[in-house]
Structures are given as C-alpha cells and as structure tokens.
Design a protein around this motif. Structure first.
Motif, PDB file in Angstrom:
ATOM      1  N   VAL A  29       8.353  -8.623   0.574  1.00  0.00           N
ATOM      2  CA  VAL A  29       8.046  -7.201   0.684  1.00  0.00           C
ATOM      3  C   VAL A  29       8.539  -6.722   2.047  1.00  0.00           C
TER       4      VAL A  29
ATOM      5  N   SER B  63       8.404  -4.676   5.249  1.00  0.00           N
ATOM      6  CA  SER B  63       7.376  -3.966   6.006  1.00  0.00           C
ATOM      7  C   SER B  63       7.899  -3.523   7.371  1.00  0.00           C
TER       8      SER B  63
ATOM      9  N   LYS C  36       5.389 -11.639  -1.098  1.00  0.00           N
ATOM     10  CA  LYS C  36       5.029 -10.758  -2.217  1.00  0.00           C
ATOM     11  C   LYS C  36       3.821 -11.340  -2.934  1.00  0.00           C
TER      12      LYS C  36
ATOM     13  N   GLU D 122       0.364  -2.979  -6.157  1.00  0.00           N
ATOM     14  CA  GLU D 122       1.562  -2.202  -5.815  1.00  0.00           C
ATOM     15  C   GLU D 122       2.861  -3.021  -5.908  1.00  0.00           C
ATOM     16  N   TRP D 123       2.743  -4.342  -5.806  1.00  0.00           N
ATOM     17  CA  TRP D 123       3.971  -5.170  -5.819  1.00  0.00           C
ATOM     18  C   TRP D 123       4.222  -5.816  -7.174  1.00  0.00           C
TER      19      TRP D 123
ATOM     20  N   CYS E  61      10.269  -4.033  -3.365  1.00  0.00           N
ATOM     21  CA  CYS E  61       9.014  -3.681  -2.711  1.00  0.00           C
ATOM     22  C   CYS E  61       9.267  -3.277  -1.267  1.00  0.00           C
TER      23      CYS E  61
ATOM     24  N   GLU F 276       7.177  -1.247   1.733  1.00  0.00           N
ATOM     25  CA  GLU F 276       5.849  -0.722   2.050  1.00  0.00           C
ATOM     26  C   GLU F 276       5.928   0.622   2.774  1.00  0.00           C
ATOM     27  N   GLU F 277       5.167   1.605   2.300  1.00  0.00           N
ATOM     28  CA  GLU F 277       5.000   2.861   3.039  1.00  0.00           C
ATOM     29  C   GLU F 277       4.188   2.532   4.306  1.00  0.00           C
TER      30      GLU F 277
ATOM     31  N   ARG G  94       0.581   1.833   2.681  1.00  0.00           N
ATOM     32  CA  ARG G  94       0.704   0.510   2.060  1.00  0.00           C
ATOM     33  C   ARG G  94       1.009   0.558   0.567  1.00  0.00           C
ATOM     34  N   ASN G  95       1.639   1.634   0.083  1.00  0.00           N
ATOM     35  CA  ASN G  95       2.091   1.573  -1.300  1.00  0.00           C
ATOM     36  C   ASN G  95       3.604   1.360  -1.339  1.00  0.00           C
ATOM     37  N   ASN G  96       4.137   1.228  -2.547  1.00  0.00           N
ATOM     38  CA  ASN G  96       5.553   0.851  -2.691  1.00  0.00           C
ATOM     39  C   ASN G  96       6.426   2.099  -2.830  1.00  0.00           C
TER      40      ASN G  96
END
Ligand code: ATP
Ligand code: MG
Length: 331
Positions: free
Chosen positions: A258, A260, A269, A274-275, A281, A283-284, A288-290
């Motif tokens: 993921v 980040s 992951k 969300e993953w 993937c 991360e916002e 913390r969403n995708n």
C-alpha cells in the motif's frame, strides 16, 4: 519565476532533463490563470451567500497546490458550517437553480458520484469548474500537496511531466477506471520519499502541527507557511528521476503493498476493508482510505501496468521524452 527557471536549467545535466524543464515551463499554470479563477471564485461566493449566508468557497486541487497546468480545471469546495447536516445533492440542486440565473455561468451539470459535484463553465472562457459540498479533506490535502510541491525544485516539473504522460497514455481518468491526477501525484511523492536518499521526507511526520487533521478549516491555508525548504542530499537529475519512477512502478508489488505518503513508505497490504480486493492501493493522507479505488477492472489495471513497463523500456533505450510523450501533440 525566471529565478526558478534558471536554477532548474542549471541542474539539468542531460537532454531528457532539459526536455522536462521545457515542457514544465510551457504548461505550468500562469499567475494570470490563477487570477481568473480567483475572480470567478469570489464572485460565486458572493452570489452563493445570497442563499447560504455563511457559505465559504475555497479553491482546491491543482489550481492551488502548485501542480497545475494552464489547461487544468478549477476545483472548488463549498463549506457550509453549522450543526445541520447538509445533503450535498440537495445543496448542489439549489446551486444549479441559482447558477442558471447567473450571467457569467453556463453548462451546469450535476454529477452524482461518491463525492457529488456540480460541473460548470465560466461563460465565454474555456474555464471549467468542479464544485463539491463540505468535502473538506480536499482543502487539507491541497495544502499538504502544496507544501510538497515547493519542498524541492524538482518536484513540480517531475509531477507535471508525469501527469502529461499519463494523460497522453490514457491512464489518467478515474471516470474511465484509471488513475486520478491526485492518485498519480501521491504515487510520485511516494517514489521520491522512498529513494535511498529521499528527495522529500514525510511532512506530516516532521511537521504534525502544520497538518493536524482537526485544524479549523479556515486556518488550513495558513498552517504550512512555516515549513523550511528540505535540503536533500539526493543529486539525481529530473531525467534520472523520471526513469527511476517508471522503473519503480514497473517492479512494484501491487498485490502486497500500500502506498503511504503519510508514512513515507510502502505498507504491507492487510485485510483492511479499504485494501481488500483492490488492484491499486494508495492511502489518502488524512483519511486512510484508498484514493485509487476507481481502478476496479482487471483490464484497466493491466493496461496501467503495461503502460509503465512499455514507457520504462522505451525511455531507458532512447532517453528522449518525445519517445513516450510527443511534446508537439500536447502543448
Ligand atoms: P488536474 O490538474 O488534472 O485537474 P488535480 O490536482 O486538480 O489535477 P484531481 O484528481 O482533479 O487533481 O483532484 C482535485 C483535488 O480533489 C485534489 O487535489 C484533492 O484535493 C481532491 N481529491 C481528489 N480525489 C480525492 C480523493 N480520492 N480523496 C480525497 N481528496 C481527493
Ligand atoms: Mg483539478
């Protein structure tokens, strides 16, 4: 400014880097573009306050984050405070009626996406606006991205060229199941953060008080004013960084990692909702969403990977930007 331009040219040691600087200078948003957007924003805010007295309108996205092109749209966030929970569709419908009475607005269109938006144009110009209601995370991440954009001289040209390449390669359209510009920007930052000598650190980690996710929204544009420029030991040229970026994502383990920017690393992951079952993937940084959830078709995911691999191969062979992005076709 010409100062930035001279400093960039001085550190461009190879033809590819020169081409990147040149494209950046032709395409980057001009002060006059921003002034037009800002004038329209303030007029719209005045008109909107006739029906929502305390409404505030913020410019977000690439218009404000230092990563805009002359052709970029203007993203707007309407902030309605108060204890009433506003239904975005209802608010946007009311705005649509209002906008139809405004002489300087045309072609309003309500788009019922996960974050609903009202899309419209300023009459007589080709300026397009996307307005959302209370999606304030967009204000926070705009000023985070802006701080990254100015943390190192190479970041703005690097991102602008990659956005143009992705657009030309037809992998930069979330509405068609590929990558949003926002996702691409986070992917570039992640690459720059994870080099042996990073070009940028995690600004959220190093300056938590500037990017506190609970900061009052009016304070957000002021928050990052106190960040000193990052002095990286990384000396790679723009061209070397572009080659490295394509290689990094050609080899990336999409099934295991993921991206980040918040942590400046690839996270494992997990089975987190969300993953789960997502091809890509990213991360916002604040929620913390995708942000790459638009990529939900295997065929589109394969097309994105193929584009990275193909451009990586060609650019390593030719070291000429025109080989992956015919500059003439896009300016
Ligand atoms: P372009 O120059 O292509 O318009 P952009 O930087 O404006 O690029 P967009 O993908 O249009 O990028 O997104 C506009 C803004 O909306 C972003 O800067 C970000 O603030 C916000 N945004 C977009 N997608 C998300 C998301 N999934 N989660 C949170 N915020 C998002
Ligand atoms: Mg935009």
């Amino acid at each position: 400014s010409s100062e930035t331009s001279n400093r960039l040219k001085a550190c461009a040691k190879d033809k590819l880097s020169d081409q990147m600087v040149e494209l950046f200078e032709e395409c980057q948003q001009q002060d006059s573009d921003l002034i037009k957007k800002e004038m329209c924003r303030s007029q719209l805010q005045r008109d909107i306050q006739r029906i929502y007295a305390v409404a505030r309108l913020y410019l977000t996205g690439s218009s404000m984050n230092g990563l805009g092109c002359r052709s970029s749209d203007a993203d707007l966030c309407l902030v309605l405070k108060g204890n009433k929970r506003h239904d975005p569709i209802q608010v946007l419908s009311a705005l649509q009626r209002l906008f139809r009475s405004l002489s300087y607005v045309e072609r309003t269109q309500l788009i019922r996406a996960k974050v609903p938006i009202l899309r419209f144009r300023e009459k007589g110009s080709d300026l397009e606006f996307d307005l959302n209601v209370n999606n304030t995370v967009g204000i926070r991440n705009t000023f985070l991205l802006r701080s990254y954009a100015y943390a190192d001289l190479r970041i703005r040209p690097m991102i602008l060229v990659i956005k143009k390449w992705a657009r030309y390669s037809q992998i930069n359209d979330a509405s068609k199941g590929t990558l949003s510009s926002y996702t691409l920007v986070l992917m570039v930052l992640h690459y720059l953060q994870t080099l042996n000598e990073p070009v940028v650190p995690s600004l959220q980690r190093d300056y938590p008080e500037c990017f506190n996710p609970f900061m009052d929204i009016d304070m957000v544009p002021e928050g990052p004013k106190h960040i000193p420029p990052y002095l990286s030991r990384n000396q790679l040229s723009l061209g070397e960084l572009l080659l490295g970026f394509l290689k990094y994502y050609t080899d990336f383990r999409w099934d295991k990692q993921v991206i980040s920017v918040r942590e400046a690393k690839a996270l494992p992951k997990t089975n987190f909702r969300e993953w789960r079952n997502k091809y890509i993937c990213v991360e916002e940084p604040f929620e913390r969403n995708n942000v790459a959830r638009a990529v939900h078709e295997k065929a589109k995911f394969d097309a994105i990977k193929a584009q990275f691999a193909e451009s990586c191969r060609i650019l390593h062979e030719r070291k000429d930007l025109n080989a992956i992005l015919p500059v003439r076709a896009i300016i």
